[in-house]
Design an enzyme around this catalytic site. Structure first.
Site, PDB file in Angstrom:
ATOM      1  N   ASP A  82       0.743  -1.266  -0.081  1.00 45.59           N
ATOM      2  CA  ASP A  82       0.041   0.098  -0.065  1.00 45.59           C
ATOM      3  C   ASP A  82       1.121   1.035   0.109  1.00 45.59           C
ATOM      4  O   ASP A  82       1.742   1.404   0.738  1.00 45.59           O
ATOM      5  CB  ASP A  82      -0.897  -0.141   1.302  1.00 45.59           C
ATOM      6  CG  ASP A  82      -1.987   0.996   1.304  1.00 45.59           C
ATOM      7  OD1 ASP A  82      -2.437   1.379   0.393  1.00 45.59           O
ATOM      8  OD2 ASP A  82      -2.206   1.282   2.417  1.00 45.59           O
ATOM      9  N   HIS A 213      -9.143   4.574  -2.430  1.00 48.05           N
ATOM     10  CA  HIS A 213      -8.454   4.900  -1.281  1.00 48.05           C
ATOM     11  C   HIS A 213      -9.299   5.461  -0.039  1.00 48.05           C
ATOM     12  O   HIS A 213     -10.567   6.056  -0.569  1.00 48.05           O
ATOM     13  CB  HIS A 213      -7.063   5.465  -1.268  1.00 48.05           C
ATOM     14  CG  HIS A 213      -6.159   4.552  -1.930  1.00 48.05           C
ATOM     15  ND1 HIS A 213      -4.919   4.190  -1.031  1.00 48.05           N
ATOM     16  CD2 HIS A 213      -5.986   4.134  -3.006  1.00 48.05           C
ATOM     17  CE1 HIS A 213      -4.411   3.493  -1.985  1.00 48.05           C
ATOM     18  NE2 HIS A 213      -4.864   3.525  -3.143  1.00 48.05           N
ATOM     19  N   ILE A 257      -9.725  -0.132   3.129  1.00 50.32           N
ATOM     20  CA  ILE A 257     -10.187   0.304   4.397  1.00 50.32           C
ATOM     21  C   ILE A 257      -9.094  -0.066   5.454  1.00 50.32           C
ATOM     22  O   ILE A 257      -8.503  -1.389   5.601  1.00 50.32           O
ATOM     23  CB  ILE A 257     -11.593  -0.742   4.515  1.00 50.32           C
ATOM     24  CG1 ILE A 257     -12.570  -0.290   3.702  1.00 50.32           C
ATOM     25  CG2 ILE A 257     -11.950  -0.392   6.197  1.00 50.32           C
ATOM     26  CD1 ILE A 257     -13.719  -1.343   3.551  1.00 50.32           C
ATOM     27  N   ASP A 258      -8.779   0.694   6.257  1.00 50.68           N
ATOM     28  CA  ASP A 258      -7.756   0.777   7.398  1.00 50.68           C
ATOM     29  C   ASP A 258      -8.395   1.214   8.627  1.00 50.68           C
ATOM     30  O   ASP A 258      -8.567   0.703   9.634  1.00 50.68           O
ATOM     31  CB  ASP A 258      -6.476   1.310   7.025  1.00 50.68           C
ATOM     32  CG  ASP A 258      -5.527   1.119   8.098  1.00 50.68           C
ATOM     33  OD1 ASP A 258      -5.668   0.376   9.148  1.00 50.68           O
ATOM     34  OD2 ASP A 258      -4.285   1.553   8.008  1.00 50.68           O
TER      35      ASP A 258
HETATM   36  P1  13P Z   1      -8.948   4.826   5.766  1.00 44.33           P
HETATM   37  O1  13P Z   1      -8.081   5.705   6.382  1.00 44.33           O
HETATM   38  O2  13P Z   1     -10.301   5.487   5.094  1.00 44.33           O
HETATM   39  O3  13P Z   1      -9.347   3.449   5.888  1.00 44.33           O
HETATM   40  O4  13P Z   1      -8.117   4.456   4.139  1.00 44.33           O
HETATM   41  C1  13P Z   1      -7.121   3.456   4.102  1.00 44.33           C
HETATM   42  C2  13P Z   1      -6.634   3.492   2.781  1.00 44.33           C
HETATM   43  O5  13P Z   1      -6.579   4.091   1.784  1.00 44.33           O
HETATM   44  C3  13P Z   1      -5.147   2.640   2.837  1.00 44.33           C
HETATM   45  O6  13P Z   1      -4.536   2.666   1.450  1.00 44.33           O
HETATM   46  O1  G3H Z   2      -3.598   4.751   3.379  1.00 43.58           O
HETATM   47  C1  G3H Z   2      -2.784   4.714   4.593  1.00 43.58           C
HETATM   48  C2  G3H Z   2      -3.233   3.561   5.425  1.00 43.58           C
HETATM   49  O2  G3H Z   2      -3.952   3.751   6.245  1.00 43.58           O
HETATM   50  C3  G3H Z   2      -1.934   3.072   6.059  1.00 43.58           C
HETATM   51  O3  G3H Z   2      -1.615   3.695   7.461  1.00 43.58           O
HETATM   52  O4  G3H Z   2       0.900   4.179   6.918  1.00 43.58           O
HETATM   53  O5  G3H Z   2      -0.148   4.438   9.078  1.00 43.58           O
HETATM   54  O6  G3H Z   2      -0.016   2.342   8.184  1.00 43.58           O
HETATM   55  P1  G3H Z   2      -0.151   3.720   7.828  1.00 43.58           P
HETATM   56 ZN    ZN Z   3      -4.640   4.705   0.818  1.00 46.09          ZN
END
Ligand code: 13P
Ligand code: G3H
Ligand code: ZN
Length: 311
Positions: A82, A213, A257-258
């Protein structure tokens, strides 16, 4: 079954009017919660790892956790980088067993984005790995990259054909109003994605997989759980799930989704400690956190992405 690429998954998703869930993973409980839900509803999956996740959990641990999930579930699973920010990061993941990488050069000028994306695509395709690229910038925080709302910009549909044909990328992330993190829209305003931009991109790239995203919906039950148990997250607002479902029925084949996973985990753990202040065994509080992730992902797979039964 070994780890797979997203090529066939996206083709089926495009034709079937659904999307694949791309969930960020950082530790064992998150991998287990997501994959147990997917196994129950027979859904294909993308598990994605950010640069920050690799720094936190270590590349090898993450690979082995995802491989364990493949063995346990038998599901088709893509292991995806990612927001790869350089050729070197992408190369390291391609050489290290990932089946998909994102090169995110969206903050660079158009020609530089094309040149870097092309370089990654050539290296990846020679090794059977697929590449996601990005055009347009999302507001929010990704690793060290912080993009303010003023600096974010919607994807310009008139650029997408040239970008895709010159880079050879396999999927394209576009900016239509989503953003990273838990604070996506101003309180009091009506969240609305730019479906006109998505539809114009899809018209110009028929059959081509589009990625969204920043697609957490920020469930208010978890925000409340956090706020009622010592947290402080006023004004956390996400993307309405009906708009994500609509995007999935169009050209969007991958939805990231994160933040929702983080909210589920943190809300559950905060509540657990408020109710069990003397506990100190990590298994006791990680168990309900993992169960909350599982339930959340099950809901996303069935009600938002529509990919249940598609593995
Ligand atoms: P959210 O912060 O909306 O979950 O997005 C996650 C994401 O785009 C990871 O690349
Ligand atoms: O797009 C970002 C994701 O939520 C990943 O977040 O870089 O803090 O792991 P991170
Ligand atoms: Zn992202």
């Amino acid at each position: 079954m070994p780890l797979v690429t997203s090529r066939e998954m996206f083709q089926k998703a495009y034709n079937g009017g659904y999307a694949i869930g791309a969930f960020n993973v950082n530790n064992m409980e998150i991998v287990q919660g997501i994959t147990e839900a997917a196994a129950e509803v027979n859904a294909p999956l993308i598990l994605q790892v950010s640069k920050g996740a690799r720094a936190y959990a270590n590349h090898t641990y993450l690979i082995k956790l995802v491989e364990a999930a493949v063995i346990e579930t038998g599901l088709p699973i893509v292991l995806h980088l990612d927001h790869g920010d350089s050729f070197e990061t992408c190369k390291s993941c391609i050489d290290g067993g990932f089946t998909s990488v994102m090169i995110d050069a969206s903050s660079k000028p158009f020609e530089e984005n094309i040149a870097l994306t092309r370089q990654v695509v050539e290296y990846a395709h020679d090794r059977g790995v697929v590449v996601e690229a990005e055009l347009g910038t999302l507001a929010g925080i990704e690793d060290e990259v912080k993009v303010s709302a003023e600096d974010s910009s919607y994807t310009r549909p008139e650029e997408v054909e040239e970008f895709v044909s010159r880079t050879g990328c396999d999927s394209l992330a576009i900016a239509i109003g989503t953003s990273h993190g838990a604070y996506k829209f101003k309180p009091g305003t009506k969240p609305q994605l730019r479906f006109d931009v998505l539809e114009e991109v899809a018209r110009r790239l028929p059959g081509f997989p589009i990625v969204l995203h920043g697609s957490s919906s920020v469930p208010q039950e978890f925000v409340k759980m956090i706020n009622e148990n010592g947290g402080n997250m006023p004004g956390a607002i996400g993307v309405p799930e009906d708009q994500l479902r609509h995007a999935a029925s169009l050209a969007v084949c991958k939805i990231n989704i994160d933040s929702d996973l983080r909210l589920a985990m943190t809300g559950t753990i905060r509540k657990y400690f408020a109710e069990h202040p003397a506990d100190f065994d990590p298994r006791q509080y990680l168990k309900p956190a993992r169960a909350a992730i599982k339930e959340l992902v099950r809901h996303k797979l069935i009600d938002v992405l529509g990919c249940d039964g598609k593995a």
